[in-house]
Write a protein that holds these residues in place. Structure first.
Motif, PDB file in Angstrom:
ATOM      1  N   ILE A  51       0.854  -1.181   0.000  1.00 12.94           N
ATOM      2  CA  ILE A  51       0.000   0.000   0.000  1.00 12.94           C
ATOM      3  C   ILE A  51       0.889   1.229   0.000  1.00 12.94           C
ATOM      4  O   ILE A  51       1.793   1.375   0.812  1.00 12.94           O
ATOM      5  CB  ILE A  51      -0.974  -0.016   1.206  1.00 12.94           C
ATOM      6  CG1 ILE A  51      -1.927   1.166   1.150  1.00 12.94           C
ATOM      7  CG2 ILE A  51      -0.235  -0.080   2.537  1.00 12.94           C
ATOM      8  CD1 ILE A  51      -3.132   1.009   2.085  1.00 12.94           C
ATOM      9  N   THR A  57      -3.259   0.499  -3.664  1.00 10.61           N
ATOM     10  CA  THR A  57      -2.760  -0.832  -3.298  1.00 10.61           C
ATOM     11  C   THR A  57      -2.324  -1.620  -4.528  1.00 10.61           C
ATOM     12  O   THR A  57      -2.721  -1.330  -5.651  1.00 10.61           O
ATOM     13  CB  THR A  57      -3.842  -1.616  -2.553  1.00 10.61           C
ATOM     14  OG1 THR A  57      -5.016  -1.712  -3.390  1.00 10.61           O
ATOM     15  CG2 THR A  57      -4.218  -0.922  -1.259  1.00 10.61           C
ATOM     16  N   TYR A  59      -1.080  -5.924  -5.567  1.00 10.24           N
ATOM     17  CA  TYR A  59      -1.093  -7.293  -5.079  1.00 10.24           C
ATOM     18  C   TYR A  59      -0.362  -8.239  -6.022  1.00 10.24           C
ATOM     19  O   TYR A  59      -0.307  -8.027  -7.240  1.00 10.24           O
ATOM     20  CB  TYR A  59      -2.541  -7.792  -4.940  1.00 10.24           C
ATOM     21  CG  TYR A  59      -3.365  -7.040  -3.942  1.00 10.24           C
ATOM     22  CD1 TYR A  59      -4.123  -5.937  -4.328  1.00 10.24           C
ATOM     23  CD2 TYR A  59      -3.390  -7.422  -2.600  1.00 10.24           C
ATOM     24  CE1 TYR A  59      -4.886  -5.234  -3.405  1.00 10.24           C
ATOM     25  CE2 TYR A  59      -4.147  -6.720  -1.677  1.00 10.24           C
ATOM     26  CZ  TYR A  59      -4.886  -5.629  -2.088  1.00 10.24           C
ATOM     27  OH  TYR A  59      -5.635  -4.934  -1.167  1.00 10.24           O
ATOM     28  N   THR A  68      -6.574  -8.506   1.253  1.00 13.47           N
ATOM     29  CA  THR A  68      -6.768  -7.059   1.200  1.00 13.47           C
ATOM     30  C   THR A  68      -5.812  -6.391   2.165  1.00 13.47           C
ATOM     31  O   THR A  68      -5.793  -6.733   3.351  1.00 13.47           O
ATOM     32  CB  THR A  68      -8.203  -6.673   1.567  1.00 13.47           C
ATOM     33  OG1 THR A  68      -9.120  -7.328   0.675  1.00 13.47           O
ATOM     34  CG2 THR A  68      -8.406  -5.167   1.451  1.00 13.47           C
ATOM     35  N   SER A  70      -4.605  -2.819   3.994  1.00 13.59           N
ATOM     36  CA  SER A  70      -5.174  -1.521   4.342  1.00 13.59           C
ATOM     37  C   SER A  70      -4.335  -0.880   5.435  1.00 13.59           C
ATOM     38  O   SER A  70      -3.598  -1.562   6.163  1.00 13.59           O
ATOM     39  CB  SER A  70      -6.623  -1.675   4.819  1.00 13.59           C
ATOM     40  OG  SER A  70      -6.682  -2.478   5.986  1.00 13.59           O
TER      41      SER A  70
END
Length: 121
Positions: A51, A57, A59, A68, A70
């Motif tokens: 991030i 973000t 991946y 996910t 955050s």
């Protein structure tokens, strides 16, 4: 002294979920990327999710749609929500931080000591 401390690892059945946390201290991380890597036994450390300081973000293909990343309300906290876990997700998960949003471990400036995630099939 800069420290990154991971928590939240453990044993979970395939298909289950875990949430990893990383708390950083010792400097301001508001403009740094926060990144999760993992290393399975006998394998190289690999990128999982990152991030940017802009909150965007990115991946690895292997976890896209299942994990996910955050940031917490505090700028020095980052989470990794892991759903639909598979046996191949078993690894030590490391939190890292660096000035650039890259996927190479060499690009990270700070590292935590890791937390073990074991997924049983």
């Amino acid at each position: 002294q800069v420290q990154l401390v991971e928590s939240g690892g453990g044993l979970v059945q395939a298909g289950g979920s875990l949430r990893l946390s990383c708390t950083a201290s010792g400097r301001t991380f508001s403009t740094y990327a926060m990144v999760w890597f993992r290393q399975a036994p006998g394998k190289e450390r690999e990128f999982v999710a990152g991030i940017r300081w802009t909150i965007s973000t990115y991946y690895a293909d292997s976890v896209k749609g299942r994990f996910t990343i955050s940031r917490g309300h505090a700028e020095n906290t980052v989470y990794l929500q892991m759903n639909s876990l598979k046996a191949e997700d078993t690894a030590v998960y490391y939190c890292a931080s660096g000035p650039d949003a890259v996927v190479a471990p060499a690009g990270m400036e700070y590292w935590g000591k890791g937390t073990l995630v074991t997924v049983s099939s």
